[in-house]
Design a protein around this motif. Structure first.
Motif, PDB file in Angstrom:
ATOM      1  N   GLY A   1       0.822  -1.203   0.000  1.00  0.00           N
ATOM      2  CA  GLY A   1       0.000   0.000   0.000  1.00  0.00           C
ATOM      3  C   GLY A   1       0.854   1.248   0.000  1.00  0.00           C
ATOM      4  O   GLY A   1       0.625   2.184  -0.771  1.00  0.00           O
ATOM      5  N   ALA A   2       1.846   1.254   0.877  1.00  0.00           N
ATOM      6  CA  ALA A   2       2.743   2.411   0.962  1.00  0.00           C
ATOM      7  C   ALA A   2       3.950   2.009   1.793  1.00  0.00           C
ATOM      8  O   ALA A   2       3.979   0.946   2.405  1.00  0.00           O
ATOM      9  N   MET A   3       4.960   2.903   1.832  1.00  0.00           N
ATOM     10  CA  MET A   3       6.203   2.593   2.521  1.00  0.00           C
ATOM     11  C   MET A   3       6.704   3.823   3.254  1.00  0.00           C
ATOM     12  O   MET A   3       6.740   4.909   2.694  1.00  0.00           O
ATOM     13  N   GLU A   4       7.102   3.610   4.519  1.00  0.00           N
ATOM     14  CA  GLU A   4       7.397   4.704   5.433  1.00  0.00           C
ATOM     15  C   GLU A   4       8.836   5.200   5.381  1.00  0.00           C
ATOM     16  O   GLU A   4       9.337   5.755   6.364  1.00  0.00           O
ATOM     17  N   ASN A   5       9.542   5.042   4.272  1.00  0.00           N
ATOM     18  CA  ASN A   5      10.936   5.486   4.188  1.00  0.00           C
ATOM     19  C   ASN A   5      11.126   6.850   4.849  1.00  0.00           C
ATOM     20  O   ASN A   5      10.334   7.761   4.640  1.00  0.00           O
ATOM     21  N   LYS A   6      12.196   6.986   5.601  1.00  0.00           N
ATOM     22  CA  LYS A   6      12.425   8.181   6.393  1.00  0.00           C
ATOM     23  C   LYS A   6      12.375   9.456   5.538  1.00  0.00           C
ATOM     24  O   LYS A   6      13.202   9.666   4.669  1.00  0.00           O
TER      25      LYS A   6
END
Length: 877
Positions: free
Chosen positions: A266-271
């Motif tokens: 769905g999505a990715m929390e990369n900094k």
């Protein structure tokens, strides 16, 4: 397929070498991308001098390798499988390793590492994708400071993004340009992100509680930019909520989101640089339904909340995946409950849990929230890790209360900032802050299976006591033959026959402590005695689903109908209705009853209840009428006959529809709106109208109604109404359904997410079969290489259309089996997830079971990826 190797939690060891500092140079050219890395290596104190250095790498062409500027000779290292092993390691504890590799993002259909999506380069590195970019210690307990320089053709890729803050940008020779990004916070490689593309930007800002101004940028293709405003507002709401609820302030000068069309998740929390599936960021009334708007709001919040629960404090290893995902799912559920309706949000959360996670726990894919072992960690991004993991956190919150839970999370973030930790560290922080022993709750992480809570009651009119007896049983699962007892929070209330809640006072207490309380069931059997109970009350048990368990309580039909009418807990009103409907249907499906028992009383109760409830809480009214799903009912029977389950469920719907036919038609025809508003009240009204339409068409629909549905499709002011009408026309086989489907495709052919919905409406049609889905796989708009498009057709068919997927001739199994084989060669991660549709195959009636086995054994005879092979092995058992 590489050599499958099982990884065990018990074997965890810290890395022999760490990489505290990384300098990357990523040069993008057509046909090849060159990645140059300068890695500051540090030997761990416990690592003996001379220990070989092992780095992860997949599909990399090694062009250069040097240590402290000296090129390594060919015999100083070996490349085998997914490892680069350097034998000639310096005696010094610190040294610099230089590598240069070439990769091929254009042909990376697995969508892991660096890949090309509709002309845009982007990354997905969780869990182990960074090793497809360069050689690295690619594990979450290796925290590094990253400096990343990207270079590419300026005209084709004017936007160059990476984690952190941009420190330098400029032009280069031959029409190229570059940008350097520096992330001031150490992070594991799975949080690395890079984007290069021709993107438009929606910019805004947020002022933190300490007064810092944070720039917010949301990147998308130019024609999609108008659909990004809802995501931006959701982001700002999330940032404010996290400050107020958890005291967490954002820590960089910029926060960016990029919308990507090809994405496995769905999505990715990369900094600082979140990469989103377009389905989780784009929303506009003309192209998106209410569910789409809600999903965007929830996912934006989820990924933002990861900045602390996942990024600043991360996982020590992938066995701890629920440490970040379960906790963050709980946080985004809290956020969504505050944004819209708390009771409806809880209903939706539990519906997902009961339909997806309970089934997972009951089948061959069951595993603990913290697994003991895995071959491919990709296979453990599951409902158990996410949804059950969130329920464990919720139980801890219920037991501690809001104030002590907040003290515990503050301590957790402060104590472990910048570290990779374990679920024990999380639970210990809550325990230390609250002064409570929470160690028994660790058992929830360690064993699979859904506990059953057996409850019996007794009222003593003379002594004026009410006794609640609770017994728990935990099912044995493969590898866990002797599961241990668990602490189970049981939130309850007791109602007098006039509908008023009773004060709750246990024997030995000097006074009542309120009308709702939480009891902890942690023994094989326990008994609680309430005093001052003058008449037999109606118990409202497991309020707000205070624990992820199956409740075994023989409530009478009258009690359930009473709670439907009088319970002051919206979730338990819904649960009472679900329990009653489930009991009625199972009596026919499995119990041999010729008719639905108690039907007349239920219909009478609904007729009396619904008109008033629609006025006060239309969304709860809609939820009450959404019967237990066919998949949920399948998990409640010994032998699954999908056609019988479908027929019985449809029969109950038709009975309700016929009894209240005029009411439903009136509710639909008089519920039209002229414009779209995103609010709890407006969503509730539209949800009720959609349910009314479904039941109106199942009853005795008038010509006026049929014409109105077609007219409402054509003149719909927004996508929620248009999709409601289209789904109704298609799923009820209306004469003009084909015309509307053709019109819909023509209107929205350039809107990829809307066309996904067009495929899904047809894939989930219970009246149409495999031939229709197979025809759609040959449609010019269908492709297996885009996960969204694949899921919209094949996954929707396999998981959300059980009567057709489980067709008696096995055609559904054969179709999905064929596509899994094709997909595995392109994207193993997505293929493995699609294979999960067969999780109930061993419990099917003999004919279907044999046909499903034939398809699965056929797959077993092929050369498959590790992802798909592991799932298949667990299914075949």
């Amino acid at each position: 397929m590489t050599d499958p190797r099982t990884v065990f939690l018990k074997d965890y060891q810290a890395p022999a070498y760490g990489i505290p500092r990384v300098r990357l140079q990523v040069d993008i050219h057509d046909g090849v991308t060159r990645v140059t890395a300068g890695l500051n290596m540090r030997r761990a104190e416990s690592t003996p001098v001379g220990t070989p250095l092992k780095l992860h790498g997949v599909n990399l062409t090694l062009k250069a390798l040097a240590i402290d500027g000296a090129e390594l000779e060919a015999d100083a290292y070996t490349v085998a499988g997914e490892e680069l092993v350097i034998h000639a390691v310096p005696e010094a504890a610190d040294f610099v390793l230089h590598t240069e590799v070439e990769i091929d993002p254009e042909h990376n259909t697995a969508l892991e590492g660096l890949y090309l999506s509709k002309g845009m380069y982007c990354t997905q590195c969780e869990p182990e994708g960074f090793r497809k970019i360069t050689y690295f210690v690619d594990r979450p307990d290796n925290m590094a400071l990253f400096t990343t320089t990207i270079s590419a053709d300026k005209k084709r890729y004017p936007v160059l993004l990476a984690n952190g803050n941009c420190t330098t940008r400029g032009d280069a020779a031959n029409g190229r340009h570059f940008a350097t990004w520096e992330d001031p916070f150490p992070k594991p490689s799975y949080l690395f992100a890079l984007v290069a593309g021709n993107l438009a930007c929606l910019e805004d800002h947020f002022v933190t509680r300490s007064g810092r101004k944070v720039t917010l940028k949301l990147f998308a293709e130019q024609h999609d930019l108008r659909q990004c405003h809802h995501a931006m507002e959701s982001l700002k709401a999330s940032m404010r909520w996290d400050e107020e609820r958890y005291g967490r302030e954002y820590d960089l000068d910029i926060f960016m989101i990029v919308a990507v069309s090809h994405f496995n998740m769905g999505a990715m929390e990369n900094k600082g640089l979140n990469i989103f599936n377009t389905s989780c960021v784009l929303a506009h009334p003309e192209t998106t339904t209410d569910l789409g708007f809600q999903r965007v709001e929830s996912v934006v919040a989820h990924e933002y909340f990861h900045n602390w629960s996942g990024n600043r404090v991360t996982c020590r290893d992938w066995f701890q995946l629920s440490l970040k995902e379960g906790f963050t799912v709980f946080r985004d559920q809290q956020f969504s409950a505050d944004q819209l309706s708390a009771s409806v949000q809880r209903i939706e959360d539990v519906a997902v849990l009961r339909n997806a996670q309970f089934a997972e726990d009951a089948g061959p894919l069951a595993h603990p929230v913290r697994p003991e072992s895995f071959i491919e960690i990709n296979n453990f991004y599951t409902a158990t890790v996410y949804e059950k993991g969130a329920e464990i956190v919720r139980m801890l919150h219920t037991v501690l209360g809001e104030a002590d839970f907040r003290k515990g999370t503050d301590l957790y973030f402060d104590r472990h900032d910048g570290q990779g930790v374990t679920v024990e560290d999380f639970v210990q922080a809550l325990a230390d802050a609250s002064g409570r022993d929470l160690s028994p709750f660790m058992q929830w992480y360690r064993q699979p299976g859904t506990p059953v809570l057996h409850v019996s009651t007794a009222h003593d009119a003379v002594a004026q006591t009410y006794t609640l007896t609770v017994r728990q049983s935990v099912p044995a699962k493969t590898g866990f033959p002797e599961p241990k007892l668990l602490p189970i929070p049981v939130k309850l209330a007791l109602f007098a026959r006039d509908g008023q809640p009773l004060p709750l006072q246990l024997t030995g207490e000097s006074a009542a402590v309120g009308v709702e309380r939480v009891l902890i069931a942690d023994q094989a059997e326990q008994r609680w005695v309430f005093t001052g109970v003058t008449e037999a009350p109606v118990p409202s048990l497991l309020r707000d689903f205070s624990a992820p368990v199956i409740l075994d309580y023989a409530a009478g039909d009258e009690e359930l109908l009473f709670l439907m009418r009088h319970d002051n807990n919206g979730f338990n009103r819904w649960l009472s209705a679900q329990t009653l409907f489930e009991r009625m249907m199972l009596a026919v499906i499995e119990g041999g009853a010729a008719e639905l028992p108690g039907l007349a009383a239920v219909l009478e109760s609904l007729a009396g209840l619904l008109p008033g409830l629609v006025e006060t809480d239309p969304e709860l009214a809609a939820k009450l009428l959404q019967l237990p799903t066919e998949n949920y009912l399948a998990d409640k029977v010994g032998v699954i006959d999908p056609q019988r389950i479908h027929d019985v469920r449809l029969g109950l719907q038709k009975a309700i529809a016929k009894h209240l036919s005029a009411f439903f038609q009136n509710q639909y025809l008089n519920g039209h709106e002229s414009s779209y508003q995103y609010s709890s009240e407006a969503i509730a009204a539209r949800t009720w109208r959609d349910v009314s339409l479904h039941y109106a068409l199942l009853g005795t629909p008038s010509f006026t109604l049929r014409d109105a549905v077609g007219e409402n499709y054509r003149k719909a002011p927004h996508m929620t109404e248009r999709m409601s009408a289209l789904r109704a026309l298609v799923h009820h086989d209306a004469p003009h359904a084909a015309v509307c489907l053709a019109d819909f495709f023509g209107r929205f052919a350039k809107e990829a997410l809307v066309i996904d919905s067009w495929f899904a409406v047809q894939a989930t049609n219970p009246l149409r079969g495999v031939e229709e889905v197979r025809r759609l796989t040959a449609h010019s708009a269908f492709t297996l290489t885009n996960p969204n498009r694949m899921r919209s057709l094949l996954a929707q068919f396999a998981n959300a259309n059980p009567v057709q997927f489980h067709r008696a001739d096995g055609a559904g199994y054969r179709l999905i089996g064929e596509k899994i084989a094709e997909l595995d060669a392109l994207n193993p991660q997505v293929a493995s997830r699609l294979l999960g549709a067969f999780s109930r195959w061993k419990r099917l009636e003999p004919g279907r079971q044999a046909l499903a086995r034939e398809v699965l054994q056929g797959l077993a005879g092929r050369a498959l990826s590790n992802d798909t092979s592991e799932t298949l092995g667990r299914l075949l058992g």
